[in-house]
Enzyme design. Structure first.
Site, PDB file in Angstrom:
ATOM      1  N   HIS A 176       0.835  -1.202   0.000  1.00 23.48           N
ATOM      2  CA  HIS A 176       0.000   0.000   0.000  1.00 23.48           C
ATOM      3  C   HIS A 176       0.876   1.261   0.000  1.00 23.48           C
ATOM      4  O   HIS A 176       0.612   2.207  -0.748  1.00 23.48           O
ATOM      5  CB  HIS A 176      -0.895   0.061   1.248  1.00 23.48           C
ATOM      6  CG  HIS A 176      -1.946  -0.983   1.321  1.00 23.48           C
ATOM      7  ND1 HIS A 176      -2.133  -1.756   2.448  1.00 23.48           N
ATOM      8  CD2 HIS A 176      -2.886  -1.384   0.430  1.00 23.48           C
ATOM      9  CE1 HIS A 176      -3.144  -2.571   2.249  1.00 23.48           C
ATOM     10  NE2 HIS A 176      -3.616  -2.385   1.019  1.00 23.48           N
TER      11      HIS A 176
ATOM     12  N   SER B 137      -2.976  -7.688   2.830  1.00 16.81           N
ATOM     13  CA  SER B 137      -3.340  -7.507   4.244  1.00 16.81           C
ATOM     14  C   SER B 137      -3.896  -8.790   4.844  1.00 16.81           C
ATOM     15  O   SER B 137      -3.571  -9.152   5.976  1.00 16.81           O
ATOM     16  CB  SER B 137      -4.375  -6.389   4.389  1.00 16.81           C
ATOM     17  OG  SER B 137      -3.838  -5.157   4.032  1.00 16.81           O
TER      18      SER B 137
END
Length: 169
Positions: free
Chosen positions: A19, A130
């Protein structure tokens, strides 16, 4: 000259090095990059919305032109409210692309004034997700190669509170 605003949406639960790579690179493509933090009903988050907002704000504090905003609406409505002309999406591989391609088509049908831009994840960061970071952490595995040290501490603290899977009594 009109300010170029981009939106990078996601749940960021937790924010990963992948990210952060997309955020850093995306911030160079627009004048202002809004990180839109949302909750996905099909996912059960490890961190609350407020915790994720604080985590991303801390991790992006040194990146010029980046702000962090919560949203709970259609992405295209959020983008319009932010004055965005661009949606930024990170793509790790073919599976991501197929999903994002379909999503982009739907978003264009909702609002064709906002363009979607795909950034390929850095090759070294492509496997990071994630969901996998959380799974590794729940089983006591090392996550330091996938998240920043401060995020790793937050994840470890949360796993400690929730209870690690496979732990012996």
């Amino acid at each position: 000259m009109t300010e170029r605003v981009g939106v990078y949406p996601g749940t960021f639960d937790p924010v990963t090095l992948g990210h952060m790579d997309i955020i850093r690179r995306g911030a160079t493509l627009v004048d202002r990059l809004v990180i839109g933090v949302t909750t996905n009903a099909s996912k059960s988050p490890m961190f609350t919305l407020e915790e994720r907002l604080a985590m991303i704000a801390r991790e992006t504090a040194g990146i010029a032109g980046v702000s962090v905003v919560a949203f709970d609406s259609l992405l295209m409505d959020f983008a319009e409210a932010q004055g965005a002309s661009t949606i930024l999406r990170g793509v790790r591989g073919v599976t991501d692309f197929e999903y994002e391609y379909q999503l982009t088509g739907m978003n264009r049908a909702l609002n064709d004034r906002v363009e979607t831009v795909f950034l390929m994840a850095d090759v070294a960061l492509q496997p990071i997700a994630s969901r996998l970071v959380k799974e590794i952490a729940f089983y006591g595995g090392p996550i330091h190669r996938f998240v920043t040290p401060s995020v790793a501490r937050e994840v470890a603290d949360r796993v400690e509170r929730i209870g690690r899977k496979g732990a012996r009594p």
